[in-house]
Design a protein around this motif. Structure first.
Motif, PDB file in Angstrom:
ATOM      1  N   ALA A 116     -71.964 -61.312-150.258  1.00  0.00           N
ATOM      2  CA  ALA A 116     -73.213 -61.975-149.872  1.00  0.00           C
ATOM      3  C   ALA A 116     -72.939 -63.064-148.836  1.00  0.00           C
ATOM      4  O   ALA A 116     -73.705 -63.231-147.879  1.00  0.00           O
ATOM      5  N   GLY A 117     -71.837 -63.799-149.005  1.00  0.00           N
ATOM      6  CA  GLY A 117     -71.463 -64.820-148.029  1.00  0.00           C
ATOM      7  C   GLY A 117     -71.138 -64.211-146.682  1.00  0.00           C
ATOM      8  O   GLY A 117     -71.532 -64.729-145.635  1.00  0.00           O
ATOM      9  N   LEU A 118     -70.417 -63.088-146.697  1.00  0.00           N
ATOM     10  CA  LEU A 118     -70.108 -62.389-145.442  1.00  0.00           C
ATOM     11  C   LEU A 118     -71.383 -61.884-144.775  1.00  0.00           C
ATOM     12  O   LEU A 118     -71.515 -61.943-143.548  1.00  0.00           O
ATOM     13  N   ASP A 119     -72.315 -61.388-145.570  1.00  0.00           N
ATOM     14  CA  ASP A 119     -73.572 -60.873-145.019  1.00  0.00           C
ATOM     15  C   ASP A 119     -74.396 -61.958-144.338  1.00  0.00           C
ATOM     16  O   ASP A 119     -75.210 -61.660-143.467  1.00  0.00           O
ATOM     17  N   ARG A 120     -74.194 -63.218-144.730  1.00  0.00           N
ATOM     18  CA  ARG A 120     -74.947 -64.326-144.130  1.00  0.00           C
ATOM     19  C   ARG A 120     -74.397 -64.725-142.757  1.00  0.00           C
ATOM     20  O   ARG A 120     -75.063 -65.429-142.014  1.00  0.00           O
ATOM     21  N   LEU A 121     -73.168 -64.321-142.467  1.00  0.00           N
ATOM     22  CA  LEU A 121     -72.554 -64.703-141.193  1.00  0.00           C
ATOM     23  C   LEU A 121     -73.187 -63.924-140.037  1.00  0.00           C
ATOM     24  O   LEU A 121     -73.614 -62.791-140.214  1.00  0.00           O
ATOM     25  N   PRO A 122     -73.185 -64.510-138.851  1.00  0.00           N
ATOM     26  CA  PRO A 122     -73.638 -63.760-137.671  1.00  0.00           C
ATOM     27  C   PRO A 122     -72.735 -62.538-137.477  1.00  0.00           C
ATOM     28  O   PRO A 122     -71.556 -62.567-137.864  1.00  0.00           O
ATOM     29  N   PRO A 123     -73.248 -61.470-136.876  1.00  0.00           N
ATOM     30  CA  PRO A 123     -72.482 -60.215-136.779  1.00  0.00           C
ATOM     31  C   PRO A 123     -71.087 -60.369-136.175  1.00  0.00           C
ATOM     32  O   PRO A 123     -70.115 -59.865-136.736  1.00  0.00           O
ATOM     33  N   ARG A 124     -70.950 -61.049-135.043  1.00  0.00           N
ATOM     34  CA  ARG A 124     -69.636 -61.183-134.409  1.00  0.00           C
ATOM     35  C   ARG A 124     -68.690 -61.981-135.302  1.00  0.00           C
ATOM     36  O   ARG A 124     -67.542 -61.631-135.481  1.00  0.00           O
ATOM     37  N   CYS A 125     -69.197 -63.043-135.876  1.00  0.00           N
ATOM     38  CA  CYS A 125     -68.389 -63.889-136.751  1.00  0.00           C
ATOM     39  C   CYS A 125     -67.932 -63.091-137.981  1.00  0.00           C
ATOM     40  O   CYS A 125     -66.766 -63.147-138.373  1.00  0.00           O
ATOM     41  N   ARG A 126     -68.845 -62.329-138.577  1.00  0.00           N
ATOM     42  CA  ARG A 126     -68.520 -61.497-139.738  1.00  0.00           C
ATOM     43  C   ARG A 126     -67.439 -60.484-139.376  1.00  0.00           C
ATOM     44  O   ARG A 126     -66.471 -60.288-140.119  1.00  0.00           O
ATOM     45  N   GLU A 127     -67.592 -59.870-138.212  1.00  0.00           N
ATOM     46  CA  GLU A 127     -66.637 -58.861-137.775  1.00  0.00           C
ATOM     47  C   GLU A 127     -65.239 -59.467-137.609  1.00  0.00           C
ATOM     48  O   GLU A 127     -64.239 -58.888-138.035  1.00  0.00           O
ATOM     49  N   VAL A 128     -65.164 -60.658-137.030  1.00  0.00           N
ATOM     50  CA  VAL A 128     -63.875 -61.326-136.849  1.00  0.00           C
ATOM     51  C   VAL A 128     -63.250 -61.659-138.202  1.00  0.00           C
ATOM     52  O   VAL A 128     -62.067 -61.400-138.435  1.00  0.00           O
ATOM     53  N   VAL A 129     -64.031 -62.217-139.130  1.00  0.00           N
ATOM     54  CA  VAL A 129     -63.510 -62.580-140.449  1.00  0.00           C
ATOM     55  C   VAL A 129     -63.024 -61.337-141.193  1.00  0.00           C
ATOM     56  O   VAL A 129     -61.940 -61.339-141.791  1.00  0.00           O
ATOM     57  N   VAL A 130     -63.792 -60.266-141.152  1.00  0.00           N
ATOM     58  CA  VAL A 130     -63.401 -59.034-141.846  1.00  0.00           C
ATOM     59  C   VAL A 130     -62.111 -58.471-141.252  1.00  0.00           C
ATOM     60  O   VAL A 130     -61.182 -58.104-141.981  1.00  0.00           O
ATOM     61  N   LEU A 131     -62.030 -58.426-139.929  1.00  0.00           N
ATOM     62  CA  LEU A 131     -60.824 -57.878-139.292  1.00  0.00           C
ATOM     63  C   LEU A 131     -59.595 -58.734-139.578  1.00  0.00           C
ATOM     64  O   LEU A 131     -58.506 -58.213-139.832  1.00  0.00           O
ATOM     65  N   ARG A 132     -59.755 -60.061-139.574  1.00  0.00           N
ATOM     66  CA  ARG A 132     -58.606 -60.944-139.792  1.00  0.00           C
ATOM     67  C   ARG A 132     -58.231 -61.038-141.263  1.00  0.00           C
ATOM     68  O   ARG A 132     -57.069 -60.877-141.614  1.00  0.00           O
ATOM     69  N   LYS A 133     -59.206 -61.303-142.133  1.00  0.00           N
ATOM     70  CA  LYS A 133     -58.895 -61.620-143.523  1.00  0.00           C
ATOM     71  C   LYS A 133     -58.874 -60.411-144.448  1.00  0.00           C
ATOM     72  O   LYS A 133     -58.145 -60.414-145.429  1.00  0.00           O
ATOM     73  N   ILE A 134     -59.676 -59.429-144.161  1.00  0.00           N
ATOM     74  CA  ILE A 134     -59.733 -58.275-145.064  1.00  0.00           C
ATOM     75  C   ILE A 134     -58.844 -57.152-144.561  1.00  0.00           C
ATOM     76  O   ILE A 134     -58.044 -56.597-145.314  1.00  0.00           O
ATOM     77  N   GLU A 135     -58.944 -56.853-143.267  1.00  0.00           N
ATOM     78  CA  GLU A 135     -58.104 -55.789-142.726  1.00  0.00           C
ATOM     79  C   GLU A 135     -56.725 -56.290-142.324  1.00  0.00           C
ATOM     80  O   GLU A 135     -55.819 -55.501-142.084  1.00  0.00           O
ATOM     81  N   GLY A 136     -56.557 -57.609-142.216  1.00  0.00           N
ATOM     82  CA  GLY A 136     -55.248 -58.182-141.971  1.00  0.00           C
ATOM     83  C   GLY A 136     -54.730 -58.092-140.545  1.00  0.00           C
ATOM     84  O   GLY A 136     -53.530 -58.198-140.318  1.00  0.00           O
ATOM     85  N   LEU A 137     -55.620 -57.911-139.577  1.00  0.00           N
ATOM     86  CA  LEU A 137     -55.194 -57.831-138.182  1.00  0.00           C
ATOM     87  C   LEU A 137     -54.814 -59.213-137.659  1.00  0.00           C
ATOM     88  O   LEU A 137     -55.339 -60.231-138.123  1.00  0.00           O
ATOM     89  N   SER A 138     -53.924 -59.251-136.681  1.00  0.00           N
ATOM     90  CA  SER A 138     -53.552 -60.516-136.051  1.00  0.00           C
ATOM     91  C   SER A 138     -54.692 -60.984-135.143  1.00  0.00           C
ATOM     92  O   SER A 138     -55.580 -60.208-134.782  1.00  0.00           O
ATOM     93  N   THR A 139     -54.612 -62.243-134.752  1.00  0.00           N
ATOM     94  CA  THR A 139     -55.623 -62.800-133.861  1.00  0.00           C
ATOM     95  C   THR A 139     -55.664 -62.026-132.542  1.00  0.00           C
ATOM     96  O   THR A 139     -56.739 -61.693-132.040  1.00  0.00           O
TER      97      THR A 139
END
Length: 191
Positions: A116-139
């Motif tokens: 629910a917290g992720l869903d509240r984020l703006p799309p680009r911001c959510r995408e960055v957080v998911v890629l970095r923290k959930i999928e584990g990609l580097s910056t």
């Protein structure tokens, strides 16, 4: 290396008077009130340790930069579990004695809250957080995938993680950006 007497005198003369401002800064950026004193002490320890090598030229920016970095590190240490793993756990036939029904329900509720917290984020911001923290990609990998700069990824991460922590600790979970006037002044200083 700075001797102890000089270091202590510097700390009480330059750092200690900033305690009220530091406490306000921590409270503004950290929702759990019970952690404020511990966080402040950890920041003091980092500042003291770093100053042992060389006293900073400007104490206040040094203190608040150290505080900011410490809070970011604390957030980074908090592990975000992939929402997809919930389905894997539910379909698993492994029985673990430590997982009681109450713990299982609590964990599922927490995962729903993260989503629910992720869903509240703006799309680009959510995408960055998911890629970095959930999928584990580097910056750099996230920047390349989204075709944006590394600085933009870092900024989105800071805003997204602050908003997510805010939401998880009972806040509204909205991204808070400084007014445009302050942003322009900060950008001008960087140039």
């Amino acid at each position: 290396m700075i001797d102890d007497a000089t270091l202590k005198a510097w700390f009480f003369r330059e750092v200690f008077p900033l305690e009220a401002a530091l406490t306000r800064y921590i409270r503004r950026n950290w929702r759990n009130e019970s952690d404020v004193a511990d966080l402040r002490q950890e920041i003091y320890a980092r500042v003291y340790s770093a100053a042992r090598e060389r006293l900073p030229l400007q104490t206040k920016p040094f203190l608040f930069t150290t505080a900011r970095n410490h809070l970011i590190n604390q957030v980074r240490r908090a592990q975000v579990v992939s929402i997809d793993h919930v389905a894997d756990l539910e379909s698993s036939f492994v029985v673990v004695d430590a997982v009681t029904p109450d713990r299982h329900l609590t964990a599922r509720d927490e995962l729903r809250r993260v989503q629910a917290g992720l869903d509240r984020l703006p799309p680009r911001c959510r995408e960055v957080v998911v890629l970095r923290k959930i999928e584990g990609l580097s910056t750099k990998a996230v920047a390349a995938r989204l075709n944006i700069g590394v600085d933009a990824v870092e900024q989105q991460m800071v805003h997204g993680m602050r908003a997510l922590v805010d939401f998880m600790t009972g806040g509204p979970g909205k991204i808070r950006r400084p007014p445009a006037r302050k942003r322009r002044a900060a950008e001008a200083q960087r140039l």
